[in-house]
Design a protein around this motif. Structure first.
Motif, PDB file in Angstrom:
ATOM      1  N   ARG A  50       0.833  -1.195   0.000  1.00  0.00           N
ATOM      2  CA  ARG A  50       0.000   0.000   0.000  1.00  0.00           C
ATOM      3  C   ARG A  50       0.871   1.249   0.000  1.00  0.00           C
ATOM      4  NH1 ARG A  50      -4.200  -1.928   4.810  1.00  0.00           N
ATOM      5  NH2 ARG A  50      -5.185  -3.637   3.629  1.00  0.00           N
ATOM      6  N   GLY A  51       0.353   2.309  -0.629  1.00  0.00           N
ATOM      7  CA  GLY A  51       1.033   3.598  -0.617  1.00  0.00           C
ATOM      8  C   GLY A  51       1.957   3.824  -1.791  1.00  0.00           C
ATOM      9  N   GLN A  52       2.110   2.845  -2.670  1.00  0.00           N
ATOM     10  CA  GLN A  52       3.010   3.009  -3.813  1.00  0.00           C
ATOM     11  C   GLN A  52       2.354   3.856  -4.891  1.00  0.00           C
ATOM     12  OE1 GLN A  52       2.458   1.602  -7.047  1.00  0.00           O
ATOM     13  NE2 GLN A  52       4.380   2.401  -7.887  1.00  0.00           N
ATOM     14  N   GLN A  53       3.024   4.922  -5.287  1.00  0.00           N
ATOM     15  CA  GLN A  53       2.559   5.752  -6.398  1.00  0.00           C
ATOM     16  C   GLN A  53       3.666   5.990  -7.405  1.00  0.00           C
ATOM     17  OE1 GLN A  53       0.884   9.328  -4.659  1.00  0.00           O
ATOM     18  NE2 GLN A  53      -1.140   8.413  -4.509  1.00  0.00           N
ATOM     19  N   ASN A  54       4.798   6.491  -6.921  1.00  0.00           N
ATOM     20  CA  ASN A  54       5.888   6.856  -7.820  1.00  0.00           C
ATOM     21  C   ASN A  54       7.066   5.894  -7.763  1.00  0.00           C
ATOM     22  OD1 ASN A  54       4.624   9.322  -8.727  1.00  0.00           O
ATOM     23  ND2 ASN A  54       5.121  10.206  -6.731  1.00  0.00           N
ATOM     24  N   THR A  55       7.183   5.142  -6.689  1.00  0.00           N
ATOM     25  CA  THR A  55       8.291   4.194  -6.578  1.00  0.00           C
ATOM     26  C   THR A  55       8.114   3.075  -7.596  1.00  0.00           C
ATOM     27  OG1 THR A  55       8.299   4.613  -4.196  1.00  0.00           O
ATOM     28  CG2 THR A  55       9.603   2.755  -4.987  1.00  0.00           C
ATOM     29  N   ILE A  87      15.457   3.026  -0.688  1.00  0.00           N
ATOM     30  CA  ILE A  87      15.005   3.503  -2.000  1.00  0.00           C
ATOM     31  C   ILE A  87      14.742   5.001  -1.915  1.00  0.00           C
ATOM     32  CG2 ILE A  87      13.205   3.284  -3.748  1.00  0.00           C
ATOM     33  CD1 ILE A  87      12.787   0.399  -2.813  1.00  0.00           C
ATOM     34  N   ALA A  88      15.211   5.751  -2.889  1.00  0.00           N
ATOM     35  CA  ALA A  88      15.145   7.217  -2.822  1.00  0.00           C
ATOM     36  C   ALA A  88      13.729   7.736  -2.658  1.00  0.00           C
ATOM     37  CB  ALA A  88      15.785   7.814  -4.083  1.00  0.00           C
ATOM     38  N   TRP A  89      12.760   7.123  -3.311  1.00  0.00           N
ATOM     39  CA  TRP A  89      11.382   7.606  -3.252  1.00  0.00           C
ATOM     40  C   TRP A  89      10.752   7.408  -1.885  1.00  0.00           C
ATOM     41  CZ3 TRP A  89       8.661  10.899  -5.786  1.00  0.00           C
ATOM     42  CH2 TRP A  89       8.843  11.097  -7.163  1.00  0.00           C
ATOM     43  N   ILE A  90      11.211   6.419  -1.111  1.00  0.00           N
ATOM     44  CA  ILE A  90      10.513   6.011   0.106  1.00  0.00           C
ATOM     45  C   ILE A  90      11.104   6.711   1.318  1.00  0.00           C
ATOM     46  CG2 ILE A  90       9.959   4.061   1.607  1.00  0.00           C
ATOM     47  CD1 ILE A  90       9.853   2.310  -0.860  1.00  0.00           C
ATOM     48  N   ARG A 127      10.961  18.509  -0.760  1.00  0.00           N
ATOM     49  CA  ARG A 127      11.144  19.809  -0.114  1.00  0.00           C
ATOM     50  C   ARG A 127      12.473  19.901   0.634  1.00  0.00           C
ATOM     51  NH1 ARG A 127       7.082  23.535   0.583  1.00  0.00           N
ATOM     52  NH2 ARG A 127       8.135  24.254   2.467  1.00  0.00           N
ATOM     53  N   GLU A 128      12.984  18.779   1.094  1.00  0.00           N
ATOM     54  CA  GLU A 128      14.250  18.787   1.818  1.00  0.00           C
ATOM     55  C   GLU A 128      15.450  18.745   0.879  1.00  0.00           C
ATOM     56  OE1 GLU A 128      11.574  16.808   2.868  1.00  0.00           O
ATOM     57  OE2 GLU A 128      11.178  18.472   4.246  1.00  0.00           O
ATOM     58  N   GLY A 129      15.197  18.623  -0.415  1.00  0.00           N
ATOM     59  CA  GLY A 129      16.285  18.630  -1.384  1.00  0.00           C
ATOM     60  C   GLY A 129      16.796  17.263  -1.767  1.00  0.00           C
ATOM     61  N   ARG A 130      16.155  16.214  -1.300  1.00  0.00           N
ATOM     62  CA  ARG A 130      16.607  14.868  -1.664  1.00  0.00           C
ATOM     63  C   ARG A 130      16.157  14.543  -3.078  1.00  0.00           C
ATOM     64  NH1 ARG A 130      16.842   9.343   1.815  1.00  0.00           N
ATOM     65  NH2 ARG A 130      17.220   7.915   0.087  1.00  0.00           N
ATOM     66  N   VAL A 131      17.094  14.055  -3.887  1.00  0.00           N
ATOM     67  CA  VAL A 131      16.774  13.659  -5.256  1.00  0.00           C
ATOM     68  C   VAL A 131      15.979  12.364  -5.216  1.00  0.00           C
ATOM     69  CG1 VAL A 131      17.731  12.921  -7.471  1.00  0.00           C
ATOM     70  CG2 VAL A 131      18.802  14.797  -6.210  1.00  0.00           C
ATOM     71  N   VAL A 132      14.788  12.386  -5.813  1.00  0.00           N
ATOM     72  CA  VAL A 132      13.947  11.194  -5.826  1.00  0.00           C
ATOM     73  C   VAL A 132      13.839  10.575  -7.208  1.00  0.00           C
ATOM     74  CG1 VAL A 132      12.619  11.847  -3.796  1.00  0.00           C
ATOM     75  CG2 VAL A 132      11.866  12.623  -6.051  1.00  0.00           C
ATOM     76  N   SER A 133      14.125  11.341  -8.249  1.00  0.00           N
ATOM     77  CA  SER A 133      14.045  10.782  -9.601  1.00  0.00           C
ATOM     78  C   SER A 133      14.810  11.677 -10.567  1.00  0.00           C
ATOM     79  CB  SER A 133      12.588  10.671 -10.054  1.00  0.00           C
ATOM     80  OG  SER A 133      12.515  10.208 -11.393  1.00  0.00           O
TER      81      SER A 133
END
Length: 253
Positions: A50-55, A87-90, A127-133
């Motif tokens: 549950r909760g997966q959208q972009n990962t 994982i960067a997205w999570i 918002r914190e500047g972490r690269v997610v994609s």
């Protein structure tokens, strides 16, 4: 009743074998208990995420590391949680293992905030500047554009001030971080607005007032310099040079 009996047998076997074997054999013992549990029907029946959208789903499957039919007791929820949170997205994850054979995974994803341009590279950041994609930049709708070294970690505060001045935000194409100290606003019409270091909120509020009163942001100017506390400097486009005219010659009679 069957599930509880299998659990009791596995637990008893685990305790008795652990008492007899040296410490270096615990990994082998755990595998043996898992196989015993599988023999009594303790296998993975269903994995719910549950909760997966972009990962990417394949990353989540790899991090969970187990499939239907695998021994249930061989699965470590804590190890899976740690892999998921790498994982960067999570941002965070919750993993539960139930004796019914179900594994429940709940992931809390980071929210895409802006596109960060650094040199010639582009990436989606939170918002914190972490690269997610760094792929599919247009998959998340219109996002603010942050430009420059360190812009991804410092842009949220300035963007929040722009949201208070929608007439300024609507005309802003990019937020440019200059020398990792202060900000410029690049407007859609090409105008650069030089904001004062540490006083971006007051400058943006003043821009909003000037836009309402004088439509300043719609004028074709090169730059609006707001760095001086007591004045505003507007740099106009250079005027095109007029062609030189020569005196008419007199005709001969």
């Amino acid at each position: 009743m069957f599930g509880l009996g299998a659990l009791s047998i596995a637990a008893v076997c685990g305790v008795s074998l652990a008492a007899l074997e040296p410490a270096g054999r615990f990994s082998w013992l755990n595998e043996g208990v898992a196989e015993i549990g599988a023999g009594f029907g303790l296998t993975v029946q269903e994995i719910v995420v549950r909760g997966q959208q972009n990962t990417p789903k394949e990353l989540i499957r790899a991090a969970i590391g187990i499939r239907n039919g695998d021994p249930l007791l061989a699965f470590s929820p804590e190890a899976a949680r740690q892999r998921l949170e790498s994982i960067a997205w999570i941002e965070s994850a919750e993993v539960q293992r139930n004796l019914s054979g179900n594994i429940l995974v709940v992931v809390h994803e980071r929210r895409p905030f802006a596109i960060w341009q650094h040199n010639n590279d582009f990436a989606v950041v939170d918002r914190e500047g972490r690269v997610v994609s760094a792929d599919t930049l247009d998959a998340f709708g219109p996002l603010p554009l942050l430009v420059g070294e360190g812009a991804h970690k410092n842009g949220a505060a300035v963007y929040d001030e722009l949201k208070k001045a929608p007439e300024v935000l609507a005309r802003t194409q990019a937020l440019i971080y200059v020398s990792q100290r202060r900000w410029n606003l690049r407007l859609h019409n090409g105008t650069d607005i030089l904001l004062p270091e540490g006083h971006e909120d007051a400058a943006i509020a003043r821009l909003a007032e000037l836009q309402k009163a004088q439509s300043l942001l719609d004028r074709p100017v090169v730059a609006i310099d707001m760095r001086l506390p007591d004045r505003l400097v507007v740099r106009q486009h250079p005027q095109p040079e007029q062609p030189a005219t020569s005196p008419r010659g007199r005709g001969r009679g």
